[in-house]
Design a protein around this motif. Structure first.
Motif, PDB file in Angstrom:
ATOM      1  N   ARG A 140      39.746  33.927  39.466  1.00  0.00           N
ATOM      2  CA  ARG A 140      41.069  33.534  38.978  1.00  0.00           C
ATOM      3  C   ARG A 140      41.812  32.892  40.147  1.00  0.00           C
ATOM      4  O   ARG A 140      42.168  33.558  41.113  1.00  0.00           O
ATOM      5  CB  ARG A 140      41.841  34.744  38.450  1.00  0.00           C
ATOM      6  CG  ARG A 140      43.245  34.398  37.932  1.00  0.00           C
ATOM      7  CD  ARG A 140      43.834  35.550  37.137  1.00  0.00           C
ATOM      8  NE  ARG A 140      43.994  36.744  37.940  1.00  0.00           N
ATOM      9  CZ  ARG A 140      45.115  37.062  38.617  1.00  0.00           C
ATOM     10  NH1 ARG A 140      46.161  36.239  38.592  1.00  0.00           N
ATOM     11  NH2 ARG A 140      45.185  38.176  39.316  1.00  0.00           N
ATOM     12  N   ARG A 159      34.145  36.877  38.063  1.00  0.00           N
ATOM     13  CA  ARG A 159      35.090  35.914  37.484  1.00  0.00           C
ATOM     14  C   ARG A 159      36.100  35.534  38.554  1.00  0.00           C
ATOM     15  O   ARG A 159      36.597  36.402  39.284  1.00  0.00           O
ATOM     16  CB  ARG A 159      35.803  36.515  36.283  1.00  0.00           C
ATOM     17  CG  ARG A 159      36.839  35.590  35.625  1.00  0.00           C
ATOM     18  CD  ARG A 159      37.376  36.210  34.346  1.00  0.00           C
ATOM     19  NE  ARG A 159      38.079  37.455  34.607  1.00  0.00           N
ATOM     20  CZ  ARG A 159      39.394  37.552  34.865  1.00  0.00           C
ATOM     21  NH1 ARG A 159      40.142  36.443  34.901  1.00  0.00           N
ATOM     22  NH2 ARG A 159      39.956  38.714  35.080  1.00  0.00           N
ATOM     23  N   GLU A 211      32.430  41.936  37.383  1.00  0.00           N
ATOM     24  CA  GLU A 211      32.585  42.281  35.974  1.00  0.00           C
ATOM     25  C   GLU A 211      31.328  42.830  35.310  1.00  0.00           C
ATOM     26  O   GLU A 211      31.399  43.285  34.173  1.00  0.00           O
ATOM     27  CB  GLU A 211      33.079  41.064  35.192  1.00  0.00           C
ATOM     28  CG  GLU A 211      34.462  40.612  35.638  1.00  0.00           C
ATOM     29  CD  GLU A 211      35.125  39.701  34.618  1.00  0.00           C
ATOM     30  OE1 GLU A 211      34.390  39.044  33.856  1.00  0.00           O
ATOM     31  OE2 GLU A 211      36.363  39.673  34.579  1.00  0.00           O
TER      32      GLU A 211
END
Length: 328
Positions: free
Chosen positions: A82, A80, A99
């Motif tokens: 960010r 992921r 993840e």
């Protein structure tokens, strides 16, 4: 690099550093801390004259993130991203978190393979038409990353933007500060790990074209050649603006570039109107109704050229603690 990394993460970082960057400056650093990979802007490699706000450097870091996450995914690792909202004030641009597992698609494998073939082609392209199917694939690549690819011949902006490219190139070619900065990063030997070697230059144009390639990337030791007179030009855009959008724009750009490579297309950048003071605002205004324009691409068919070298991933990576890659 301190410590040892799982092979999957090693391979992902090796893919990350294959991203494009202005003058092959490679303005990125990575910090691995367990399941977290921080992507930092390396201020020492931001072009002070051509890119004083670090916009192109952030775009390059976004491209590196795109390669990183794609290479993780093709090895079955889900991640992921960010992107930090204050990327303009802080050199930590994004955090990539490992993840779990995922199953890579055939397209993931195809694009990952393209990472190691993609390169900037500054030489003449053929007049062969880019088919509608290839254009559709490039548009889909941008949409899949949350962005947009606008072909200028279809949007009615072709004449306006190509004129800005020519004006910007004239301004930059006569700017002593820009020329001095470009000279620091160009004309290097083929085995130099950064900068643009002479082998990556194109020949001088024997007749002026619709758009001008960089005079700083001309190899005047080879005969002039005719460049394509009607190049396909496209703009990479996001709906949002600002520093975080630059990083996201780089991810979109890289997806488009890898798709082009997989389709057998050659690409190069027309960065001059972003870098020249007299054209930057006009270029942004030309696309304001669509969002933020991040880069202009020249797309077509051409003979392969030599790839430029990169610094090895360990040289730009710090390992605080190695992640445990999830097993199936």
């Amino acid at each position: 690099m301190n410590g040892f990394l799982p092979l999957v993460v090693d391979q992902a970082l090796a893919a990350a550093v294959r991203a494009p960057s202005p003058q092959n400056t490679q303005p990125w650093r990575f910090v691995v801390d367990g399941p977290r990979i921080d992507v930092w802007l390396d201020r020492d490699r931001v072009l002070a004259v051509a890119d004083p706000a670090g916009r192109e450097a952030r775009l390059s870091c976004g491209a590196a993130i795109g390669n990183l996450t794609l290479a993780l995914r093709v090895n079955g690792v889900r991640s992921r991203v960010r992107i930090l909202p204050d990327a303009a004030e802080h050199d930590l641009l994004a955090v990539v978190s490992i993840e779990g597992n995922t199953r890579p698609s055939t397209l993931d494998r195809r694009l990952t393979e393209a990472i190691y073939r993609r390169h900037t082609n500054r030489r003449p392209l053929s007049e062969r038409e880019v088919p509608a199917s290839a254009r559709a694939s490039l548009r889909s690549a941008a949409l899949g990353e949350g962005g947009q690819l606008e072909f200028l011949d279809a949007s009615g902006r072709y004449a306006q933007v190509s004129a800005l490219v020519r004006r910007a190139e004239t301004e930059l070619a006569t700017d002593p500060d820009f020329r001095a900065e470009a000279a620091q990063w160009t004309g290097r030997s083929a085995d130099c790990p950064d900068g643009v070697p002479t082998t990556g230059f194109g020949p001088p144009a024997d007749v002026p074209g619709v758009v001008s390639l960089r005079s700083s990337h001309e190899n005047r030791s080879i005969p002039p050649r005719q460049f394509e007179q009607d190049p396909v030009l496209a703009a990479v855009l996001t709906r949002d603006q600002g520093a975080a959008a630059d990083v996201r724009g780089g991810m979109i750009m890289e997806r488009v570039l890898l798709t082009a490579t997989a389709e057998g297309l050659a690409t190069s950048f027309l960065s001059q109107p972003f870098e020249a003071r007299s054209t930057r605002a006009r270029l942004l205004a030309a696309f304001r109704d669509l969002g933020q324009v991040h880069t202009l691409l020249r797309i077509g068919y051409g003979l392969p050229t030599r790839m430029t070298a990169r610094r090895p991933a360990p040289e730009v990576t710090t390992v605080r603690s190695a992640p445990k890659v999830p097993a199936w």
